[in-house]
Design a protein around this motif. Structure first.
Motif, mmCIF file in Angstrom:
data_model
loop_
_atom_site.group_PDB
_atom_site.id
_atom_site.type_symbol
_atom_site.label_atom_id
_atom_site.label_comp_id
_atom_site.label_asym_id
_atom_site.label_seq_id
_atom_site.Cartn_x
_atom_site.Cartn_y
_atom_site.Cartn_z
ATOM 1 N N SER A 1 50.754 46.295 37.072
ATOM 2 C CA SER A 1 49.625 47.123 37.516
ATOM 3 C C SER A 1 48.889 46.463 38.683
ATOM 4 O O SER A 1 48.466 47.142 39.628
ATOM 5 C CB SER A 1 48.658 47.382 36.361
ATOM 6 O OG SER A 1 48.149 46.156 35.843
ATOM 7 N N ILE A 2 48.769 45.144 38.659
ATOM 8 C CA ILE A 2 48.138 44.410 39.766
ATOM 9 C C ILE A 2 49.011 44.521 41.016
ATOM 10 O O ILE A 2 48.514 44.777 42.122
ATOM 11 C CB ILE A 2 47.924 42.922 39.387
ATOM 12 C CG1 ILE A 2 47.032 42.775 38.152
ATOM 13 C CG2 ILE A 2 47.397 42.125 40.568
ATOM 14 C CD1 ILE A 2 45.596 43.165 38.329
ATOM 15 N N LYS B 1 40.147 41.322 37.867
ATOM 16 C CA LYS B 1 41.359 42.037 38.255
ATOM 17 C C LYS B 1 41.362 42.339 39.748
ATOM 18 O O LYS B 1 42.398 42.226 40.411
ATOM 19 C CB LYS B 1 41.501 43.328 37.443
ATOM 20 C CG LYS B 1 41.928 43.070 36.015
ATOM 21 C CD LYS B 1 42.162 44.354 35.270
ATOM 22 C CE LYS B 1 42.625 44.058 33.842
ATOM 23 N NZ LYS B 1 42.952 45.264 33.104
ATOM 24 N N GLN B 2 40.200 42.713 40.291
ATOM 25 C CA GLN B 2 40.119 42.999 41.722
ATOM 26 C C GLN B 2 40.374 41.732 42.534
ATOM 27 O O GLN B 2 41.008 41.780 43.583
ATOM 28 C CB GLN B 2 38.760 43.609 42.101
ATOM 29 C CG GLN B 2 38.689 44.078 43.547
ATOM 30 C CD GLN B 2 39.761 45.104 43.907
ATOM 31 O OE1 GLN B 2 39.996 46.071 43.187
ATOM 32 N NE2 GLN B 2 40.441 44.884 45.036
ATOM 33 N N GLN C 1 42.386 39.345 41.629
ATOM 34 C CA GLN C 1 43.836 39.168 41.589
ATOM 35 C C GLN C 1 44.513 40.096 42.589
ATOM 36 O O GLN C 1 45.437 39.694 43.307
ATOM 37 C CB GLN C 1 44.376 39.451 40.189
ATOM 38 C CG GLN C 1 44.068 38.394 39.175
ATOM 39 C CD GLN C 1 44.613 38.773 37.800
ATOM 40 O OE1 GLN C 1 44.564 39.937 37.399
ATOM 41 N NE2 GLN C 1 45.136 37.779 37.080
ATOM 42 N N VAL C 2 44.067 41.340 42.638
ATOM 43 C CA VAL C 2 44.632 42.303 43.588
ATOM 44 C C VAL C 2 44.418 41.798 45.011
ATOM 45 O O VAL C 2 45.340 41.807 45.834
ATOM 46 C CB VAL C 2 44.013 43.711 43.402
ATOM 47 C CG1 VAL C 2 44.425 44.638 44.544
ATOM 48 C CG2 VAL C 2 44.435 44.306 42.062
ATOM 49 N N ARG D 1 48.758 48.063 42.591
ATOM 50 C CA ARG D 1 47.516 48.263 43.346
ATOM 51 C C ARG D 1 47.544 47.481 44.657
ATOM 52 O O ARG D 1 47.131 47.982 45.707
ATOM 53 C CB ARG D 1 46.312 47.852 42.496
ATOM 54 C CG ARG D 1 46.034 48.867 41.391
ATOM 55 C CD ARG D 1 44.892 48.488 40.486
ATOM 56 N NE ARG D 1 43.662 48.212 41.206
ATOM 57 C CZ ARG D 1 42.621 47.576 40.672
ATOM 58 N NH1 ARG D 1 42.665 47.167 39.409
ATOM 59 N NH2 ARG D 1 41.544 47.351 41.382
ATOM 60 N N ALA D 2 48.051 46.260 44.602
ATOM 61 C CA ALA D 2 48.125 45.435 45.806
ATOM 62 C C ALA D 2 49.094 46.033 46.824
ATOM 63 O O ALA D 2 48.820 46.030 48.026
ATOM 64 C CB ALA D 2 48.540 44.015 45.444
ATOM 65 N N VAL E 1 53.259 38.263 38.081
ATOM 66 C CA VAL E 1 52.019 39.040 38.136
ATOM 67 C C VAL E 1 52.226 40.333 37.360
ATOM 68 O O VAL E 1 53.326 40.900 37.363
ATOM 69 C CB VAL E 1 51.650 39.371 39.608
ATOM 70 C CG1 VAL E 1 50.321 40.092 39.699
ATOM 71 C CG2 VAL E 1 51.622 38.108 40.463
ATOM 72 N N LYS E 2 51.161 40.810 36.731
ATOM 73 C CA LYS E 2 51.242 42.088 36.027
ATOM 74 C C LYS E 2 51.621 43.190 37.009
ATOM 75 O O LYS E 2 51.147 43.228 38.148
ATOM 76 C CB LYS E 2 49.897 42.433 35.386
ATOM 77 C CG LYS E 2 49.576 41.637 34.162
ATOM 78 C CD LYS E 2 48.276 42.148 33.557
ATOM 79 C CE LYS E 2 47.996 41.451 32.246
ATOM 80 N NZ LYS E 2 46.803 42.007 31.598
#
Length: 169
Positions: free
Chosen positions: A59-60, A9-10, A12-13, A63-64, A56-57
Motif C-alpha cells: 500500500s505504501i 505512513k505519509q 514512509q510514502v 501510493r508512492a 515495503v508494504k
C-alpha cells in the motif's frame, strides 16, 4: 493516535517517493521463500554495487508510485515485495538480482523502471543479461587493439625484410 499513524505512513510514502524520483532504476522482486541468509547475501551484493533494497508494504509502494509518476508499477506490488533502487547504474540491480535468482528457485523479478520508463518483465530480463559498461569497454578496446597489432606486425615485417635486403646487398 490515528493522526500519528497517518503521519508515520505519509513519511514512509515521502521517503519512497524520494527514492523513486532519484533512482536510475527500480527493480521489484518477489522474495517469498528466501531464507535470512539468502536475503542477507542478496542485500550485501546489492550494497556493494551501491544499490539499496527495501521491503515495503504494498500500500505504501502504490501510493508512492502514484505520487512519483510510476503508477504503472502498481501491478507488480502484490504479495511479498522488495524493491531495489539503483541511483547510478541503471542495469546493475537487474543484473545482480537475475544472477542471484539463478542460484535459487524462489526469487523472481516482477518488473521495474529503467531510466524513467516502466519496463516489461521481458525488457528487465533483457537488461539483466546485457554486458556491463566495463565489459563493453573491454570488448571495444580489444576490437580496436587487433587492427593496430596487425599493422605493427606488418610494419615490423617490412622493416625486417628491408634489413635483410640491405645486409644481403
Amino acid at each position: 493516535m490515528k493522526e500519528a499513524v497517518l503521519n508515520a505512513k505519509q513519511a514512509q510514502v515521502d521517503e519512497i517517493v524520494d527514492k523513486m524520483t532519484r533512482a536510475e532504476s527500480i527493480i521489484v522482486v518477489d522474495y517469498l521463500g528466501l531464507n535470512v541468509a539468502q536475503v542477507t547475501e542478496l542485500r550485501r551484493q546489492l550494497s556493494e554495487a551501491d544499490v539499496e533494497m527495501k521491503v515495503v508494504k504494498n500500500s505504501i509502494l502504490q501510493r508512492a508510485a502514484k505520487e512519483s509518476g510510476y503508477e504503472d508499477l502498481n501491478t507488480t506490488f502484490a504479495g511479498p515485495t522488495a524493491v531495489a533502487f539503483s541511483y547510478e547504474d541503471p542495469i546493475i540491480a537487474a543484473k545482480i538480482i537475475a544472477k542471484f535468482a539463478e542460484t535459487t528457485d524462489v526469487l523472481q523479478i516482477k518488473g521495474g523502471m529503467v531510466e524513467g520508463k516502466v519496463q516489461t518483465l521481458d525488457k528487465i530480463n533483457e537488461y539483466a543479461h546485457m554486458p556491463s559498461h566495463d565489459e563493453l569497454l573491454a570488448t571495444l578496446a580489444s576490437m580496436l587493439q587487433s587492427p593496430v597489432r596487425k599493422f605493427a606486425y606488418a610494419v615490423k615485417a617490412i622493416a625486417e625484410k628491408q634489413e635483410a635486403d640491405d645486409s644481403a646487398a
